[in-house]
Scaffold this motif. Structure first.
Motif, mmCIF file in Angstrom:
data_model
loop_
_atom_site.group_PDB
_atom_site.id
_atom_site.type_symbol
_atom_site.label_atom_id
_atom_site.label_comp_id
_atom_site.label_asym_id
_atom_site.label_seq_id
_atom_site.Cartn_x
_atom_site.Cartn_y
_atom_site.Cartn_z
ATOM 1 N N LEU A 190 24.143 -36.173 25.353
ATOM 2 C CA LEU A 190 23.514 -35.581 24.542
ATOM 3 C C LEU A 190 24.436 -35.104 23.269
ATOM 4 O O LEU A 190 24.290 -34.874 22.056
ATOM 5 N N LEU A 191 25.631 -34.842 23.684
ATOM 6 C CA LEU A 191 26.540 -34.212 22.857
ATOM 7 C C LEU A 191 27.504 -35.296 22.117
ATOM 8 O O LEU A 191 27.656 -34.961 20.832
ATOM 9 N N PHE A 192 27.719 -36.100 22.686
ATOM 10 C CA PHE A 192 28.879 -37.192 22.310
ATOM 11 C C PHE A 192 28.439 -38.540 22.188
ATOM 12 O O PHE A 192 29.240 -39.356 21.413
ATOM 13 N N VAL A 193 27.126 -39.048 22.743
ATOM 14 C CA VAL A 193 26.810 -40.445 22.497
ATOM 15 C C VAL A 193 25.684 -40.390 21.712
ATOM 16 O O VAL A 193 25.495 -41.305 20.706
ATOM 17 N N ARG A 194 24.776 -39.762 21.624
ATOM 18 C CA ARG A 194 23.318 -39.937 21.116
ATOM 19 C C ARG A 194 23.328 -39.635 19.732
ATOM 20 O O ARG A 194 24.095 -38.611 19.292
ATOM 21 N N ASN A 195 22.862 -40.299 18.695
ATOM 22 C CA ASN A 195 22.887 -40.145 17.212
ATOM 23 C C ASN A 195 21.530 -39.179 17.017
ATOM 24 O O ASN A 195 20.526 -39.502 17.464
ATOM 25 N N THR A 196 21.986 -38.319 16.391
ATOM 26 C CA THR A 196 20.936 -37.136 16.000
ATOM 27 C C THR A 196 21.550 -36.275 14.875
ATOM 28 O O THR A 196 22.758 -36.457 14.649
ATOM 29 N N GLU A 197 20.348 -35.765 14.107
ATOM 30 C CA GLU A 197 21.037 -35.060 12.911
ATOM 31 C C GLU A 197 21.396 -33.556 13.257
ATOM 32 O O GLU A 197 21.929 -32.990 12.580
ATOM 33 N N TYR A 198 21.231 -33.260 14.626
ATOM 34 C CA TYR A 198 21.332 -31.926 15.192
ATOM 35 C C TYR A 198 22.978 -31.654 15.397
ATOM 36 O O TYR A 198 23.642 -32.755 15.815
ATOM 37 N N THR A 199 23.346 -30.334 15.443
ATOM 38 C CA THR A 199 24.960 -30.159 15.695
ATOM 39 C C THR A 199 25.004 -29.159 16.810
ATOM 40 O O THR A 199 24.192 -28.500 16.859
ATOM 41 N N HIS A 200 26.168 -29.243 17.617
ATOM 42 C CA HIS A 200 26.435 -28.382 18.508
ATOM 43 C C HIS A 200 25.531 -28.154 19.442
ATOM 44 O O HIS A 200 24.811 -28.913 19.799
ATOM 45 N N LEU A 201 25.053 -26.733 19.888
ATOM 46 C CA LEU A 201 24.118 -26.494 20.951
ATOM 47 C C LEU A 201 22.700 -26.867 20.451
ATOM 48 O O LEU A 201 21.687 -27.361 21.355
#
Length: 381
Positions: free
Chosen positions: A104-115
């Motif tokens: 979720l933190l380092f692989v998935r592409n998403t618009e969200y950051t950090h927690l």
């Protein structure tokens, strides 16, 4: 009249299309997985049981049989988090939790950051994250060339013989071998309820998948051909050995490998204090933590934390212990250069009056002498 004839032909055509779709799906999976070399025989079950327990008559406890991968509420502070009851299955659940956080933190592409990457997660994304974590772990165990997924069928495939004690579960397993990681991940996601559904035996299925992905023979080689079982009985509980944790984290049942996620350990007994340096220094800032025999996950959101020493002066880590009582991720600030913690270094930190929270002691096995601030949260674990 024409309209009536057309209506009469609509239903059969729809049914045929559905049948064709199902056949197409079956053909797709036939091309992807194979049973070759994975036939289930009595000797396979016996070898599996001996590797796990050291004999063929021990079986999993009710606690293990009931364990499965269960997430907290989606779109919440702990949407990324698995629930883990107390007991021996918690180590496996929290090891998989570490891989979920990594994804979720380092692989998935998403618009969200950090927690936000962890709390802005839907129910479907929870399943996707679990499938990715399981597939990644199995692929590593297979040496980057294969993954074996274990599911349970309705019918018993093998009748036990001799001293082997049946559990009405292991005798019904089916194995699916994949030579492409993406295909394995898709297959797991399509059958995700086999791992996250109540009554699915999901944790045991995953453990079996892990051992078959590595192969029983190669696991035994990892153990240096010793007869030490992977699981041990302790006060009526079944707990994981270091070999199982290493297999979950690095793909090999050896405690001297480095993987994408790491391992920190602290126990009151001197011999249990530290994991090996390679396990303490993973490629990404995510660690399974074993503190006083209990397991949780420590992680950072900065993927460069372990690649630049300057970032390790003052930095933030987060901790989740798997317990239902925890309602928010604990936020810790680590300072490796300011040392107000003035204790007699020759003394024993676990002696009366000098005890610190076990999580802090585990952190200090990686960053010696660091101070840990809990940022308003009462220290626990």
């Amino acid at each position: 009249m024409g309209d009536r004839e057309e209506a009469e032909h609509t239903v059969p055509r729809t049914e045929l299309e559905e049948i064709a779709r199902k056949i197409s799906d079956l053909n797709k999976w036939r091309e992807i997985f194979s049973f070759h070399g994975l036939e289930i025989r009595n000797t396979t079950h016996q070898g599996l049981r001996k590797l796990l327990f050291g004999n063929v008559f021990h079986v999993f406890t009710c606690e293990w049989a009931k364990a499965y991968f269960r997430f907290r509420e989606p779109y919440s502070d702990l949407a990324y988090a698995l629930e883990a009851e107390k007991g021996g299955t918690r180590a496996i659940l929290m090891a998989v939790q570490a891989h979920i956080i990594k994804y979720l933190l380092f692989v998935r592409n998403t618009e969200y950051t950090h927690l936000e990457r962890l709390c802005r997660v839907s129910r479907q994304e929870q399943g996707e994250a679990l499938a990715a974590a399981l597939a990644d772990t199995l692929w590593a165990a297979g040496g980057g060339g294969r993954a074996v997924i274990c599911l349970v069928a309705a019918a018993v495939h093998v009748a036990p013989r001799g001293d082997y004690k049946a559990d009405n579960f292991t005798e019904r397993i089916q194995l699916f071998e994949f030579c492409e990681k993406a295909a394995a991940q898709e297959f797991i996601f399509d059958h995700i309820n086999c791992f996250k559904g109540e009554g699915s035996h999901g944790v045991i299925l995953f453990l079996y998948s892990l051992l078959f992905s590595r192969s029983l023979e190669r696991v035994q080689e990892d153990l240096d051909c010793t007869a030490t079982p992977l699981l041990k009985f302790s006060f009526g509980n079944i707990t994981c050995t270091q070999a199982v944790l290493s297999l979950l984290l690095t793909g090999r049942a050896s405690p001297h490998e480095r993987g994408p996620v790491g391992y920190l350990r602290w126990g009151r007994a001197q011999a249990e204090r530290q994991a090996c340096p390679r396990l303490r220094t993973p490629r990404l800032p995510v660690w399974l933590c074993s503190v006083a025999g209990r397991h949780g996950v420590l992680f950072g959101t900065d993927g460069l934390l372990l690649s630049d020493w300057k970032t390790e002066r003052v930095f933030h880590l987060y901790f989740y212990n798997g317990q239902r009582e925890q309602t928010k991720t604990a936020h810790l600030t680590i300072d490796t250069h300011s040392h107000p913690w003035e204790e007699d270094r020759s003394g024993e930190p676990s002696s009366p009056g000098k005890r610190r929270p076990s999580v802090e002691m585990a952190i200090r096995t990686k960053w010696a002498g660091a101070t840990v601030s809990w940022n308003g949260t009462d220290p626990f674990f």
